[in-house]
Design a protein around this motif. Structure first.
Motif, PDB file in Angstrom:
ATOM      1  N   MET A 188       0.815  -1.218   0.000  1.00 33.36           N
ATOM      2  CA  MET A 188       0.000   0.000   0.000  1.00 33.36           C
ATOM      3  C   MET A 188       0.848   1.268   0.000  1.00 33.36           C
ATOM      4  SD  MET A 188      -3.323  -0.856   0.215  1.00 33.36           S
ATOM      5  CE  MET A 188      -4.171   0.507   0.994  1.00 33.36           C
ATOM      6  N   ARG A 189       2.081   1.178   0.438  1.00 28.83           N
ATOM      7  CA  ARG A 189       2.920   2.370   0.601  1.00 28.83           C
ATOM      8  C   ARG A 189       3.347   2.904  -0.761  1.00 28.83           C
ATOM      9  NH1 ARG A 189       8.434   1.035   3.046  1.00 28.83           N
ATOM     10  NH2 ARG A 189       7.229   0.443   4.891  1.00 28.83           N
ATOM     11  N   ASP A 190       2.955   4.147  -1.053  1.00 26.93           N
ATOM     12  CA  ASP A 190       3.203   4.686  -2.388  1.00 26.93           C
ATOM     13  C   ASP A 190       4.594   5.303  -2.543  1.00 26.93           C
ATOM     14  OD1 ASP A 190       2.899   7.033  -0.975  1.00 26.93           O
ATOM     15  OD2 ASP A 190       1.220   7.795  -2.156  1.00 26.93           O
ATOM     16  N   GLU A 191       5.529   4.749  -1.832  1.00 30.33           N
ATOM     17  CA  GLU A 191       6.954   5.028  -2.024  1.00 30.33           C
ATOM     18  C   GLU A 191       7.687   3.697  -1.957  1.00 30.33           C
ATOM     19  OE1 GLU A 191       8.610   7.830   0.719  1.00 30.33           O
ATOM     20  OE2 GLU A 191       7.169   9.409   0.232  1.00 30.33           O
ATOM     21  N   GLY A 192       8.641   3.504  -2.833  1.00 33.78           N
ATOM     22  CA  GLY A 192       9.409   2.273  -2.794  1.00 33.78           C
ATOM     23  C   GLY A 192       8.963   1.270  -3.833  1.00 33.78           C
ATOM     24  N   GLU A 193       9.778   0.231  -4.005  1.00 33.36           N
ATOM     25  CA  GLU A 193       9.603  -0.710  -5.111  1.00 33.36           C
ATOM     26  C   GLU A 193       8.498  -1.727  -4.880  1.00 33.36           C
ATOM     27  OE1 GLU A 193      13.175  -3.706  -3.576  1.00 33.36           O
ATOM     28  OE2 GLU A 193      13.475  -2.428  -5.331  1.00 33.36           O
ATOM     29  N   ARG A 194       7.965  -1.810  -3.671  1.00 32.39           N
ATOM     30  CA  ARG A 194       6.917  -2.800  -3.399  1.00 32.39           C
ATOM     31  C   ARG A 194       5.508  -2.270  -3.646  1.00 32.39           C
ATOM     32  NH1 ARG A 194       8.796  -4.580   2.520  1.00 32.39           N
ATOM     33  NH2 ARG A 194       9.590  -2.440   2.502  1.00 32.39           N
ATOM     34  N   TYR A 195       5.378  -1.007  -3.941  1.00 34.01           N
ATOM     35  CA  TYR A 195       4.061  -0.390  -4.135  1.00 34.01           C
ATOM     36  C   TYR A 195       3.347  -0.983  -5.340  1.00 34.01           C
ATOM     37  CZ  TYR A 195       0.673   3.392  -5.049  1.00 34.01           C
ATOM     38  OH  TYR A 195      -0.456   4.131  -5.284  1.00 34.01           O
ATOM     39  N   ASP A 196       2.093  -1.371  -5.135  1.00 33.87           N
ATOM     40  CA  ASP A 196       1.245  -1.892  -6.205  1.00 33.87           C
ATOM     41  C   ASP A 196       0.020  -0.983  -6.288  1.00 33.87           C
ATOM     42  OD1 ASP A 196      -0.708  -3.299  -7.709  1.00 33.87           O
ATOM     43  OD2 ASP A 196       0.288  -5.201  -7.274  1.00 33.87           O
ATOM     44  N   PRO A 197       0.011  -0.006  -7.203  1.00 36.14           N
ATOM     45  CA  PRO A 197      -1.060   0.993  -7.222  1.00 36.14           C
ATOM     46  C   PRO A 197      -2.453   0.407  -7.417  1.00 36.14           C
ATOM     47  CG  PRO A 197       0.799   1.725  -8.555  1.00 36.14           C
ATOM     48  CD  PRO A 197       1.056   0.299  -8.207  1.00 36.14           C
ATOM     49  N   GLU A 198      -2.614  -0.529  -8.337  1.00 33.64           N
ATOM     50  CA  GLU A 198      -3.950  -1.076  -8.579  1.00 33.64           C
ATOM     51  C   GLU A 198      -4.435  -1.865  -7.380  1.00 33.64           C
ATOM     52  OE1 GLU A 198      -6.511  -3.516 -11.957  1.00 33.64           O
ATOM     53  OE2 GLU A 198      -4.339  -3.297 -12.189  1.00 33.64           O
ATOM     54  N   LEU A 199      -3.556  -2.655  -6.792  1.00 33.81           N
ATOM     55  CA  LEU A 199      -3.926  -3.412  -5.604  1.00 33.81           C
ATOM     56  C   LEU A 199      -4.273  -2.477  -4.452  1.00 33.81           C
ATOM     57  CD1 LEU A 199      -4.279  -6.011  -4.091  1.00 33.81           C
ATOM     58  CD2 LEU A 199      -1.792  -6.192  -3.863  1.00 33.81           C
ATOM     59  N   ALA A 200      -3.494  -1.404  -4.310  1.00 34.71           N
ATOM     60  CA  ALA A 200      -3.784  -0.439  -3.252  1.00 34.71           C
ATOM     61  C   ALA A 200      -5.171   0.162  -3.415  1.00 34.71           C
ATOM     62  CB  ALA A 200      -2.717   0.660  -3.239  1.00 34.71           C
ATOM     63  N   LEU A 201      -5.524   0.548  -4.646  1.00 31.66           N
ATOM     64  CA  LEU A 201      -6.850   1.120  -4.878  1.00 31.66           C
ATOM     65  C   LEU A 201      -7.958   0.116  -4.548  1.00 31.66           C
ATOM     66  CD1 LEU A 201      -6.341   3.135  -8.187  1.00 31.66           C
ATOM     67  CD2 LEU A 201      -6.799   4.053  -5.908  1.00 31.66           C
ATOM     68  N   ASN A 202      -7.741  -1.150  -4.891  1.00 32.85           N
ATOM     69  CA  ASN A 202      -8.728  -2.179  -4.548  1.00 32.85           C
ATOM     70  C   ASN A 202      -8.918  -2.277  -3.034  1.00 32.85           C
ATOM     71  OD1 ASN A 202      -9.229  -2.904  -7.200  1.00 32.85           O
ATOM     72  ND2 ASN A 202      -7.714  -4.539  -7.228  1.00 32.85           N
TER      73      ASN A 202
END
Length: 244
Positions: free
Chosen positions: A217-231
């Motif tokens: 969920m963290r929108d900094e760093g290489e692990r961020y998954d934007p679509e998954l976060a929005l879900n």
């Protein structure tokens, strides 16, 4: 919704707790979500997550989760030094002190004219654990717990009978449990243990596992998954609109 931001220092038995408030600018009374951060406290990604929730029509409180162990306003960096300090804080603060912090925020909500009195909790990482912990309080109507750490390990400071998962039967509200299958902090067998505890405690909960890493969920760093976060934001907002 357009939102506004402010901050307040709430009194606790262990000193003032800086709490950041994000809320709709329009007049009215709104349900509240206590948003528990990672070990790093209110970083920029946490602030953006809080603003995201507030824009959906909630008052969002972000407490400094280790306020008694750091100067007011402390934000730890996403580096090894920050991680080491945050983990020391995590294993130092007793869970009963987190309970007292939660009650202080609930008391604030009951008196604030822009709050409806209905309260939920949400958190990521250790904050996911603290959101679950908050749900032991009967005033918490729902909790969204995202990749909650240390639930399965019983390693945070508390008596065995007061460990959070051991008290799952005390939860009265609805739980939303979200996990990343590639999260090394809560692997398959530990997620299965948590799931079994919730079932045995007859908790009302939904369970989601996604192909994501820890902190997706963290929108900094290489692990961020934007679509998954929005879900996951949508799942959480749907929960709070239904339950609060």
């Amino acid at each position: 919704m357009i939102i506004q931001q402010e901050q307040i220092d709430l009194a606790t038995a262990k000193g003032p707790m800086r709490t950041y408030i994000y809320r709709p600018a329009a007049e009215g009374s709104y349900a509240t979500v206590i948003f528990y951060s990672e070990i790093f406290q209110q970083t920029a990604p946490i602030a953006r997550s809080a603003a995201m929730l507030a824009g959906h029509g909630f008052v969002v409180l972000v407490p400094e989760v280790f306020h008694e162990l750091n100067p007011i306003g402390t934000v730890l960096a996403y580096d090894d030094q920050g991680k080491d300090k945050g983990n020391r804080d995590k294993f130092t603060k007793p869970l009963v002190d987190h309970d007292a912090d939660t009650q202080a925020m609930i008391d604030f909500v009951q008196a604030a004219p822009y709050c409806s009195g209905r309260v939920g909790a949400m958190g990521v990482c250790i904050g996911g654990h603290l959101a679950f912990r908050a749900a032991l309080n009967p005033r918490i109507g729902a909790a969204a717990c995202l990749y909650a750490t240390d639930l399965h390990s019983n390693t945070l400071p508390a008596a065995p009978s007061d460990q959070t998962l051991a008290r799952a039967g005390d939860v009265k509200g609805e739980l939303l449990m979200i996990w990343g299958r590639q999260d090394p902090h809560v692997p398959d067998e530990d997620r299965a243990l948590i799931n079994r505890h919730l079932r045995e405690a007859n908790c009302l909960f939904s369970w989601h596992e996604f192909n994501g890493q820890h902190a997706f969920m963290r929108d900094e760093g290489e692990r961020y998954d934007p679509e998954l976060a929005l879900n996951c934001y949508r799942l959480s907002v749907d929960l709070f609109r239904r339950a609060l």
